[in-house]
Design a protein around this motif. Structure first.
Motif, PDB file in Angstrom:
ATOM      1  N   SER A 113       0.678  -1.175  -0.019  1.00 42.79           N
ATOM      2  CA  SER A 113       0.169   0.002   0.105  1.00 42.79           C
ATOM      3  C   SER A 113       0.912   1.215  -0.011  1.00 42.79           C
ATOM      4  O   SER A 113       2.049   1.184   0.622  1.00 42.79           O
ATOM      5  CB  SER A 113      -1.019  -0.053   1.180  1.00 42.79           C
ATOM      6  OG  SER A 113      -0.407   0.050   2.348  1.00 42.79           O
ATOM      7  N   CYS A 114       0.455   2.194  -0.689  1.00 42.80           N
ATOM      8  CA  CYS A 114       1.378   3.424  -0.716  1.00 42.80           C
ATOM      9  C   CYS A 114       1.138   4.387   0.557  1.00 42.80           C
ATOM     10  O   CYS A 114       0.335   4.302   1.326  1.00 42.80           O
ATOM     11  CB  CYS A 114       0.793   4.325  -1.901  1.00 42.80           C
ATOM     12  SG  CYS A 114      -0.860   5.241  -1.748  1.00 42.80           S
TER      13      CYS A 114
ATOM     14  N   THR B  40      -4.569  11.782  -2.437  1.00 42.47           N
ATOM     15  CA  THR B  40      -5.147  10.920  -1.974  1.00 42.47           C
ATOM     16  C   THR B  40      -6.522  11.537  -1.566  1.00 42.47           C
ATOM     17  O   THR B  40      -6.497  12.261  -1.004  1.00 42.47           O
ATOM     18  CB  THR B  40      -4.706  10.142  -0.764  1.00 42.47           C
ATOM     19  OG1 THR B  40      -3.216   9.606  -1.142  1.00 42.47           O
ATOM     20  CG2 THR B  40      -5.271   9.007  -0.445  1.00 42.47           C
TER      21      THR B  40
ATOM     22  N   MET C  76      -3.896   1.073  -3.247  1.00 40.09           N
ATOM     23  CA  MET C  76      -3.169   2.535  -3.768  1.00 40.09           C
ATOM     24  C   MET C  76      -3.966   3.835  -3.572  1.00 40.09           C
ATOM     25  O   MET C  76      -5.037   3.634  -3.670  1.00 40.09           O
ATOM     26  CB  MET C  76      -2.421   2.184  -4.842  1.00 40.09           C
ATOM     27  CG  MET C  76      -1.707   1.169  -5.371  1.00 40.09           C
ATOM     28  SD  MET C  76      -0.055   1.189  -4.063  1.00 40.09           S
ATOM     29  CE  MET C  76       1.010   0.463  -5.032  1.00 40.09           C
TER      30      MET C  76
ATOM     31  N   CYS D 190      -3.988   6.531  -5.585  1.00 43.43           N
ATOM     32  CA  CYS D 190      -4.412   7.359  -6.706  1.00 43.43           C
ATOM     33  C   CYS D 190      -3.939   6.343  -7.918  1.00 43.43           C
ATOM     34  O   CYS D 190      -3.262   5.309  -7.822  1.00 43.43           O
ATOM     35  CB  CYS D 190      -3.854   8.683  -6.593  1.00 43.43           C
ATOM     36  SG  CYS D 190      -2.159   9.027  -6.938  1.00 43.43           S
ATOM     37  N   ALA D 191      -4.357   6.941  -8.970  1.00 45.21           N
ATOM     38  CA  ALA D 191      -4.021   6.347 -10.220  1.00 45.21           C
ATOM     39  C   ALA D 191      -2.417   6.182 -10.379  1.00 45.21           C
ATOM     40  O   ALA D 191      -1.913   5.460 -11.250  1.00 45.21           O
ATOM     41  CB  ALA D 191      -4.586   7.084 -11.554  1.00 45.21           C
TER      42      ALA D 191
ATOM     43  N   ASN E  43      -0.159   5.790  -8.386  1.00 41.38           N
ATOM     44  CA  ASN E  43       0.471   4.673  -7.711  1.00 41.38           C
ATOM     45  C   ASN E  43      -0.283   3.425  -7.881  1.00 41.38           C
ATOM     46  O   ASN E  43      -0.341   2.567  -6.994  1.00 41.38           O
ATOM     47  CB  ASN E  43       0.547   5.050  -5.976  1.00 41.38           C
ATOM     48  CG  ASN E  43       1.893   5.779  -5.904  1.00 41.38           C
ATOM     49  OD1 ASN E  43       2.701   5.716  -6.564  1.00 41.38           O
ATOM     50  ND2 ASN E  43       1.540   6.787  -4.710  1.00 41.38           N
ATOM     51  N   GLY E  44      -1.205   3.232  -8.766  1.00 42.96           N
ATOM     52  CA  GLY E  44      -2.254   2.380  -9.197  1.00 42.96           C
ATOM     53  C   GLY E  44      -1.427   1.110  -9.917  1.00 42.96           C
ATOM     54  O   GLY E  44      -0.422   0.580  -9.634  1.00 42.96           O
TER      55      GLY E  44
ATOM     56  N   ALA F 189      -6.836   0.987  -7.048  1.00 42.97           N
ATOM     57  CA  ALA F 189      -6.229   2.502  -7.047  1.00 42.97           C
ATOM     58  C   ALA F 189      -7.348   3.561  -6.867  1.00 42.97           C
ATOM     59  O   ALA F 189      -8.174   3.696  -7.788  1.00 42.97           O
ATOM     60  CB  ALA F 189      -5.493   2.686  -8.373  1.00 42.97           C
TER      61      ALA F 189
ATOM     62  N   GLY G 239     -12.410   3.725  -6.754  1.00 43.78           N
ATOM     63  CA  GLY G 239     -11.199   3.082  -6.924  1.00 43.78           C
ATOM     64  C   GLY G 239     -11.343   2.428  -8.284  1.00 43.78           C
ATOM     65  O   GLY G 239     -12.632   2.041  -8.682  1.00 43.78           O
TER      66      GLY G 239
ATOM     67  N   THR H 254      -6.638  -2.612 -15.744  1.00 45.16           N
ATOM     68  CA  THR H 254      -7.524  -1.822 -15.302  1.00 45.16           C
ATOM     69  C   THR H 254      -8.940  -2.423 -15.627  1.00 45.16           C
ATOM     70  O   THR H 254      -9.303  -2.299 -16.988  1.00 45.16           O
ATOM     71  CB  THR H 254      -7.530  -0.405 -15.185  1.00 45.16           C
ATOM     72  OG1 THR H 254      -6.223   0.057 -14.819  1.00 45.16           O
ATOM     73  CG2 THR H 254      -8.588   0.506 -14.572  1.00 45.16           C
TER      74      THR H 254
END
Length: 368
Positions: A267-268, A274, A307, A309-310, A312-313, A325, A331, A339
């Motif tokens: 996980s980020c 975010t 994650m 956001c996109a 860090n997806g 994400a 998400g 995706t």
């Protein structure tokens, strides 16, 4: 340098070079209460603990060991100090290993009795040497400022002396531990011993402290030893629920690719982009996975991503089996970097749990 050890049997497990590093913990219940102690051990077993130790301060505790043993499914270790008769009773009650220091249970005749009982019943012995209990170090406490190397040398010297007592009695089913609350002393002592003996080592950083600081210190010390091939069993000593000690031990082994245990949940750290609750999602996922033995089994080996956001997806979690994400209250769900569709945040945890069941069953079926 990689170290090699002999094999030692503890219950159904063979310890030593070429065998999995086993996770061990210790109950914080009153052993004289067999119901409470067995209940805690069963909870630890559900968390993945493979060997469990209990304190045996008196004969009442020793006599309770048989009842505890009946109620559990893992090897039981009796922690004995000073009174060799407690070790004899523990063996009689059916334990799988006794933790003693031959030097503090009296005359050599006492040690001979314990060794004979262990030989007759196939019970292993662990010689435990902690920095705070080494005879020489106690004798110079507050008088001499010893270097880390000297601390390690005297710890190893005592361990070898105690192990030699058992060797002379032709007892080979021995494990040794050399522990300190200090990283450098623990590291040096274990490396020095491993270079002089083929006895397997039980490793740990004793009195490591609270969860965060203790985990960091333990991960550095034990990770360093394990990478050198030192360590047949591992215990993380935290001032925490023993089940959390077990999980921490497994996370160390998992990070080193020595054991698998639950998912690799990535996980980020989140940032200003975010707009979803990443931390809450991860905590709820872990809570559900690690409190459910079946989910823990099915998720083992899976890489799952949560994650923020996109950015860090799917890109940064491309090799995850699946993940989420985040966007604004929703998400993007992705599998193996692709995706697939959007999902409202309130559905994330339940959806990911179902995916764990789906992927876990699939991987177990393919593995047959």
């Amino acid at each position: 340098m990689m170290y090699k050890t002999r094999e030692v049997k503890v219950g159904p497990y063979t310890l030593g070079t070429g065998h999995p590093v086993r996770v061990q913990s210790m109950c914080n219940t009153d052993t004289r209460n067999p119901q409470a102690t067995a209940a805690q051990i069963c909870a630890l077993e559900n968390a993945g603990c493979e060997i469990n130790r209990v304190a045996v301060p008196d004969m009442q505790a020793a006599l309770a060991l048989g009842e505890i043993k009946k109620r559990i499914h893992s090897p039981l270790v009796a922690d004995i100090h000073f009174d060799y008769k407690l070790a004899l009773e523990a063996v009689k009650q059916g334990v799988d290993k006794v933790r003693i220091n031959p030097g503090n249970i009296g005359a050599i005749a006492n040690t001979k009795e314990v060794v004979k009982a262990c030989l007759d019943h196939g019970v292993a012995i662990r010689i435990g040497v902690n920095a705070g209990s080494v005879k020489y170090l106690k004798s110079v406490a507050g008088q001499v400022d010893l270097s880390d190397d000297k601390w390690a040398e005297v710890m190893v010297q005592e361990a070898l002396e105690q192990a030699n007592i058992l060797e002379q009695l032709n007892f080979k089913n021995v494990v040794v531990s050399l522990k300190s609350d200090d990283f450098a002393r623990t590291l040096k002592a274990n490396e020095l011993f491993a270079g002089q003996s083929d006895i397997p080592l039980h490793i740990g950083l004793t009195e490591a402290g609270s969860f965060l600081s203790g985990t960091v210190k333990s991960a550095i010390a034990l990770g360093t030893l394990l990478q050198k091939g030192i360590g047949a069993t591992i215990r993380v000593s935290l001032t925490e629920d023993p089940a959390l000690q077990v999980r921490t031990a497994y996370e160390i082994l998992k990070a080193l690719h020595l054991r698998q245990y639950g998912p690799n949940l990535i996980s980020c750290p989140t940032c200003g982009r975010t707009q979803v609750d990443v931390a809450g999602t991860v905590k709820e996922l872990e809570k559900r996975i690690y409190s459910d033995k079946e989910l823990l089994r099915l998720s083992t080996g899976l890489k799952i991503a949560v994650m923020g956001c996109a950015v860090n997806g799917p890109g940064e979690a491309r090799d995850a089996a699946f993940g989420i994400a985040g966007g604004r209250g929703e998400g993007l769900y992705f599998e193996k970097g692709q995706t697939l569709f959007k999902l409202p945040q309130e559905k994330w945890v339940d959806f990911l749990i179902e995916k764990i069941r789906e992927f876990g069953k699939q991987s177990h079926t393919e593995g047959k």
